[in-house]
Enzyme design. Structure first.
Site, PDB file in Angstrom:
ATOM      1  N   ARG A 108       0.620  -1.313   0.071  1.00 44.99           N
ATOM      2  CA  ARG A 108       0.132   0.181  -0.017  1.00 44.99           C
ATOM      3  C   ARG A 108       0.911   1.090   0.069  1.00 44.99           C
ATOM      4  O   ARG A 108       1.591   1.721   0.832  1.00 44.99           O
ATOM      5  CB  ARG A 108      -1.021   0.055   1.221  1.00 44.99           C
ATOM      6  CG  ARG A 108      -1.901  -1.014   1.165  1.00 44.99           C
ATOM      7  CD  ARG A 108      -2.827  -1.012   2.381  1.00 44.99           C
ATOM      8  NE  ARG A 108      -2.230  -1.533   3.658  1.00 44.99           N
ATOM      9  CZ  ARG A 108      -2.790  -1.302   4.947  1.00 44.99           C
ATOM     10  NH1 ARG A 108      -3.995  -1.105   4.990  1.00 44.99           N
ATOM     11  NH2 ARG A 108      -2.057  -1.509   5.831  1.00 44.99           N
ATOM     12  N   ASP A 156       1.851   5.512   0.166  1.00 44.95           N
ATOM     13  CA  ASP A 156       1.325   6.471   0.869  1.00 44.95           C
ATOM     14  C   ASP A 156       0.832   7.614  -0.260  1.00 44.95           C
ATOM     15  O   ASP A 156       0.941   7.479  -1.506  1.00 44.95           O
ATOM     16  CB  ASP A 156       2.492   7.084   1.508  1.00 44.95           C
ATOM     17  CG  ASP A 156       2.426   6.227   2.864  1.00 44.95           C
ATOM     18  OD1 ASP A 156       1.633   5.432   3.168  1.00 44.95           O
ATOM     19  OD2 ASP A 156       3.742   6.205   3.324  1.00 44.95           O
ATOM     20  N   TYR A 168      11.874  -0.242  -3.842  1.00 47.72           N
ATOM     21  CA  TYR A 168      11.750   1.083  -4.351  1.00 47.72           C
ATOM     22  C   TYR A 168      12.617   1.911  -4.717  1.00 47.72           C
ATOM     23  O   TYR A 168      14.035   1.509  -4.407  1.00 47.72           O
ATOM     24  CB  TYR A 168      11.261   1.640  -2.879  1.00 47.72           C
ATOM     25  CG  TYR A 168       9.809   1.376  -2.281  1.00 47.72           C
ATOM     26  CD1 TYR A 168       8.770   1.908  -2.791  1.00 47.72           C
ATOM     27  CD2 TYR A 168       9.764   0.222  -1.642  1.00 47.72           C
ATOM     28  CE1 TYR A 168       7.613   1.713  -2.312  1.00 47.72           C
ATOM     29  CE2 TYR A 168       8.434  -0.179  -1.113  1.00 47.72           C
ATOM     30  CZ  TYR A 168       7.362   0.552  -1.707  1.00 47.72           C
ATOM     31  OH  TYR A 168       6.064   0.168  -0.978  1.00 47.72           O
ATOM     32  N   ARG A 189      11.072   6.799   3.167  1.00 47.91           N
ATOM     33  CA  ARG A 189      11.098   8.019   3.284  1.00 47.91           C
ATOM     34  C   ARG A 189      11.864   8.495   4.662  1.00 47.91           C
ATOM     35  O   ARG A 189      12.749   9.315   4.589  1.00 47.91           O
ATOM     36  CB  ARG A 189       9.594   8.525   3.341  1.00 47.91           C
ATOM     37  CG  ARG A 189       9.004   8.434   1.995  1.00 47.91           C
ATOM     38  CD  ARG A 189       7.712   8.902   2.211  1.00 47.91           C
ATOM     39  NE  ARG A 189       7.554  10.218   2.392  1.00 47.91           N
ATOM     40  CZ  ARG A 189       6.287  10.416   2.925  1.00 47.91           C
ATOM     41  NH1 ARG A 189       5.114   9.640   2.814  1.00 47.91           N
ATOM     42  NH2 ARG A 189       5.914  11.856   3.287  1.00 47.91           N
TER      43      ARG A 189
END
Length: 271
Positions: free
Chosen positions: A50, A52, A110, A197
Site C-alpha cells: 500500500r 502512501d 523502491y 522515506r
C-alpha cells in the site's frame, strides 16, 4: 471462480495513497471501479504494497477473484480504457488460486529520486524530491550499508505504523548519481510505514556533511524514531518491483524511472 493478477503503474500525485477511503480519491478505488465495469459485478483487489499519498509505482501487483469469464486481453485493455490517464495496467494473467499479491511476495523494491541542484524543477514537479545544497552520494551509500540485513527498524518507523513487528530485512541499498539526479534503490522483504522515506531523510544530512556515515548504525541501534532524520517527501518515491517465487510466473520488476540532466547524458540518441 478465477484468480487474476495484474501489474500496473500509476502517478500517485493526485491520490490520497493506494488504499480505498470513503471521502478521498485513491488508486484502489479507481482500479476497482474499472474492474467492476468489465466484470459487470463488484470487484475487490489485494495489492502487494500500500503506497502512501503522493507515492508512485512502476510495478504494483494486485490480485482479485471473479466469476466473470473474460480473456486476459479484456482485463488488460478493457480495464485500462476505464481508468484515468495516470493509472495503467501493464499485464493481466490467470494465476494459481494459492497466489496472493501481498503474502506470496518475498521482496519489494523502491527507488527514490532526488534532484540535486540550486533550482527546483518545473517539469518534474511531484515526481522527484529537490535538494538545493551539495550532496555526497558516496557518503550516503556508505552510510546506507549499515542498514543491510535483518534488524529492528523502529528508528525508521512512523509513529502510527500498524505492523506487529518492527523487524525487517534489507537485502540491498544502493545510491548513485547521474548528473544532477541522485537515485536510491532499496530492496527488502517488506517495509514499515514511511520506512523508506525516513531512511532517505536520515541519509540526506550525511550527504550534506552534517552527519557522519557511521552514525546510521547508532541510529539503527537506538530503536527510537526521534534518533533518525526527517520523513522525506513522497514525491520522489516509486514502487518499482515485487518479487515472487518463480512458480507463480509473475514478472519481478518494471522499468525504473530515470531522469536526465541534459541531452548529453541520454543513453541513446534523443538529439
Amino acid at each position: 471462480m478465477a484468480r487474476i493478477a495484474l501489474t500496473l503503474e500509476y502517478d500517485g500525485s493526485r491520490y490520497h495513497g493506494w488504499q480505498r477511503q470513503s471521502e478521498v480519491d485513491s488508486v484502489q478505488a479507481r482500479l476497482e471501479t474499472a474492474l467492476s465495469r468489465v466484470a459487470d459485478s463488484p470487484v475487490d483487489v489485494v495489492c502487494a504494497g500500500r503506497t502512501d499519498a503522493g507515492v508512485h509505482a512502476s510495478h504494483q501487483v494486485v490480485h482479485f477473484d471473479t466469476e466473470a469469464i473474460r480473456p486476459e486481453r479484456a482485463w488488460l485493455l478493457g480495464v485500462t480504457q476505464s481508468l484515468p490517464s495516470d493509472i495503467s495496467i501493464l499485464s493481466a494473467q490467470f494465476v494459481d488460486p494459492e497466489f496472493h499479491a501481498r503474502f506470496s511476495a518475498t521482496a519489494r523494491s523502491y527507488r527514490y529520486i532526488i534532484l540535486n541542484r540550486m533550482t527546483r524543477s518545473a517539469l518534474h514537479r511531484g515526481r522527484i524530491t529537490w535538494w538545493r545544497g551539495p550532496l555526497d552520494e558516496s557518503a550516503m551509500h556508505e552510510a546506507g550499508q549499515h542498514l543491510l540485513g535483518e534488524h529492528d527498524f523502529s528508528s525508521f518507523r512512523a509513529k502510527d505504523c500498524q505492523s506487529v513487528s518492527p523487524v525487517r530485512s534489507i537485502e540491498s541499498l544502493n545510491i548513485h548519481r547521474q548528473g544532477e539526479y541522485v537515485y536510491m534503490d532499496i530492496t527488502a522483504n517488506a517495509f514499515l510505514h514511511h520506512m523508506v522515506r525516513n531512511i532517505v531523510g536520515t541519509l540526506l544530512p550525511v550527504g550534506a556533511g552534517e552527519r557522519p556515515a557511521d552514525s546510521l548504525w547508532d541510529i539503527l541501534q537506538a530503536k527510537d524514531r526521534s534518533a533518525a532524520g526527517m520523513t522525506a517527501p513522497a514525491d520522489g518515491l516509486y514502487l518499482v518491483g515485487v518479487r515472487y517465487p518463480d512458480s507463480f510466473g509473475i514478472k519481478h520488476a518494471g522499468a525504473k524511472p530515470v531522469f536526465w540532466s541534459s541531452c548529453r547524458e541520454m543513453q541513446s540518441g534523443c538529439c
